[in-house]
Scaffold this motif. Structure first.
Motif, PDB file in Angstrom:
ATOM      1  N   SER A  74      22.561  -0.116 -21.061  1.00 11.90           N
ATOM      2  CA  SER A  74      22.569   0.758 -22.233  1.00 11.90           C
ATOM      3  C   SER A  74      21.176   1.315 -22.516  1.00 11.90           C
ATOM      4  CB  SER A  74      23.075  -0.012 -23.460  1.00 11.90           C
ATOM      5  OG  SER A  74      24.376  -0.512 -23.245  1.00 11.90           O
ATOM      6  N   ILE A  75      20.159   0.470 -22.340  1.00  6.54           N
ATOM      7  CA  ILE A  75      18.785   0.925 -22.562  1.00  6.54           C
ATOM      8  C   ILE A  75      18.432   2.048 -21.585  1.00  6.54           C
ATOM      9  CG2 ILE A  75      16.360   0.217 -22.426  1.00  6.54           C
ATOM     10  CD1 ILE A  75      17.266  -2.577 -23.362  1.00  6.54           C
ATOM     11  N   LEU A  78      19.821   5.258 -22.812  1.00  2.00           N
ATOM     12  CA  LEU A  78      19.007   5.785 -23.909  1.00  2.00           C
ATOM     13  C   LEU A  78      17.746   6.459 -23.364  1.00  2.00           C
ATOM     14  CD1 LEU A  78      19.221   5.625 -27.076  1.00  2.00           C
ATOM     15  CD2 LEU A  78      17.526   3.813 -26.943  1.00  2.00           C
ATOM     16  N   CYS A  79      17.131   5.842 -22.367  1.00  2.00           N
ATOM     17  CA  CYS A  79      15.918   6.429 -21.774  1.00  2.00           C
ATOM     18  C   CYS A  79      16.221   7.760 -21.098  1.00  2.00           C
ATOM     19  CB  CYS A  79      15.315   5.453 -20.761  1.00  2.00           C
ATOM     20  SG  CYS A  79      14.631   3.946 -21.510  1.00  2.00           S
ATOM     21  N   SER A  81      18.535   9.901 -21.932  1.00  2.56           N
ATOM     22  CA  SER A  81      18.748  10.919 -22.972  1.00  2.56           C
ATOM     23  C   SER A  81      17.419  11.402 -23.549  1.00  2.56           C
ATOM     24  CB  SER A  81      19.634  10.360 -24.088  1.00  2.56           C
ATOM     25  OG  SER A  81      18.978   9.326 -24.806  1.00  2.56           O
ATOM     26  N   SER A 138      27.871   3.699 -20.037  1.00  4.66           N
ATOM     27  CA  SER A 138      27.166   4.703 -20.834  1.00  4.66           C
ATOM     28  C   SER A 138      26.033   5.358 -20.037  1.00  4.66           C
ATOM     29  CB  SER A 138      26.599   4.068 -22.112  1.00  4.66           C
ATOM     30  OG  SER A 138      25.673   3.047 -21.805  1.00  4.66           O
ATOM     31  N   SER A 139      25.313   4.566 -19.223  1.00  9.35           N
ATOM     32  CA  SER A 139      24.211   5.156 -18.463  1.00  9.35           C
ATOM     33  C   SER A 139      24.737   6.101 -17.388  1.00  9.35           C
ATOM     34  CB  SER A 139      23.338   4.065 -17.828  1.00  9.35           C
ATOM     35  OG  SER A 139      24.059   3.342 -16.850  1.00  9.35           O
ATOM     36  N   PHE A 194      22.028  10.531 -26.543  1.00 12.59           N
ATOM     37  CA  PHE A 194      21.251   9.564 -27.328  1.00 12.59           C
ATOM     38  C   PHE A 194      22.107   8.960 -28.437  1.00 12.59           C
ATOM     39  CE2 PHE A 194      18.690   8.484 -31.011  1.00 12.59           C
ATOM     40  CZ  PHE A 194      17.692   7.697 -30.466  1.00 12.59           C
ATOM     41  N   SER A 195      22.852   9.806 -29.136  1.00 10.58           N
ATOM     42  CA  SER A 195      23.689   9.339 -30.239  1.00 10.58           C
ATOM     43  C   SER A 195      24.737   8.333 -29.764  1.00 10.58           C
ATOM     44  CB  SER A 195      24.367  10.536 -30.916  1.00 10.58           C
ATOM     45  OG  SER A 195      25.233  10.117 -31.939  1.00 10.58           O
ATOM     46  N   THR A 197      24.765   6.468 -26.986  1.00 10.24           N
ATOM     47  CA  THR A 197      24.177   5.236 -26.466  1.00 10.24           C
ATOM     48  C   THR A 197      23.578   4.387 -27.582  1.00 10.24           C
ATOM     49  OG1 THR A 197      23.588   6.497 -24.484  1.00 10.24           O
ATOM     50  CG2 THR A 197      22.652   4.305 -24.709  1.00 10.24           C
ATOM     51  N   ALA A 198      23.015   5.025 -28.590  1.00 10.27           N
ATOM     52  CA  ALA A 198      22.452   4.284 -29.723  1.00 10.27           C
ATOM     53  C   ALA A 198      23.546   3.512 -30.463  1.00 10.27           C
ATOM     54  CB  ALA A 198      21.748   5.241 -30.686  1.00 10.27           C
TER      55      ALA A 198
END
Length: 285
Positions: A74-75, A78-79, A81, A138-139, A194-195, A197-198
């Motif tokens: 998941s991180i 986020l990166c 995005s 998600s990634s 980003f939204s 994954t956050a």
């Protein structure tokens, strides 16, 4: 593993297209093609990050990480995005600065290069998107949508550059405007990823379809009267379930314990993506 294979294909395609776009942009003088090439450089970095994160996510739990390392996936999403959004913003600023200088009309070969890149990107998008949906990653979903944005962007560049020679006095403006439009599209896509994954990193409840499936499976286990509470959170490619079930309050502790294990086993068997289940027994009033 399918996720690692998809990330590897994305890395290879992005690297090849990066070289093609960069060389083509330099020789034809197309700022839009160069902007697309810089975006591909970001894609290569993103693909490397996702592949590394998927490797970390598969490490088993240890004393310091009792829930495993699945959040790494998941991180990485986020990166990706953030990288997409930031890179697109910088490209838009740099392209806008060129509008005040001398503008040229790139050769048609730039449009042909962009068209080939668009087709390649759409093919890799379709493949990655299918894998991401199956694994609910998600990634990978972030990477897939990045491929789709690139395909649309390259297609837009191709149409614009191939049509530019026939637009008269407006021809010199086509290339930089196309580049800015691509940057705006990438920023919107980055914010969207980003939204999503956050929300996952904040342990948002799983989608209604999965929650209902888990509730139905637990309810069908013998001696389960009702499901009082059900929480499912996503961690990387896997899910953790917390469920409160109601049973007859007059049965023994041993019997309640057995029912709890039956519920856990049923969920783990019927839902392969579930990593662990915590069952709490409540007396039915």
């Amino acid at each position: 593993m399918d996720a690692v294979r998809a990330a590897g294909w994305g890395l290879g395609v992005n690297f090849a297209l990066m070289i093609v776009k960069l060389v083509g942009g330099i020789f034809t003088g197309s700022s839009a093609l160069i902007a697309d090439a810089v975006n591909s450089i970001g894609d290569v970095a993103s693909a490397l990050a996702v592949r590394g994160a998927l490797g970390v996510a598969q490490i088993e739990e240890d004393e310091d990480h009792p829930y495993g390392h699945t959040k790494a996936e998941s991180i990485a999403g986020l990166c990706v995005s953030l990288l997409v959004t930031f890179s697109a913003g910088l490209l838009a600023i740099e392209t806008a600065k060129r509008l005040g200088g001398e503008l040229i009309v790139p050769g048609k070969i730039a449009g042909v290069i962009a068209a080939v890149c668009a087709i390649a990107k759409e093919v890799i998008y379709q493949y990655t998107h299918r894998v991401a949906n199956r694994l609910r990653s998600s990634s990978l979903q972030a990477v897939a949508w990045d491929h789709r944005c690139d395909a649309i962007g390259s297609g837009f560049i191709a149409v614009s550059l191939l049509a530019a020679p026939y637009l008269g006095s407006a021809a010199p403006w086509v290339d930089p405007i196309a580049a800015i439009c691509i940057c705006v599209m990438l920023m919107i896509a980055g914010i969207r990823i980003f939204s999503a994954t956050a929300r996952e990193l904040m342990d948002q409840q799983a989608d209604a379809e999965m929650v209902n499936e888990a509730r139905q499976i637990a309810s069908q286990v013998g001696q389960v009267i009702d499901v009082e509470k059900l929480r499912i959170r996503k961690s990387g490619l896997e899910y953790f379930v917390e469920i409160h079930i109601e049973v007859d309050g007059k049965i023994s502790v041993s019997e309640g314990h057995r029912i709890g294990h039956d519920v856990k086993d049923a969920l783990l068997i019927e839902m392969p993506r579930v990593r662990d289940v915590h069952v709490h027994i409540e007396p039915h009033e």
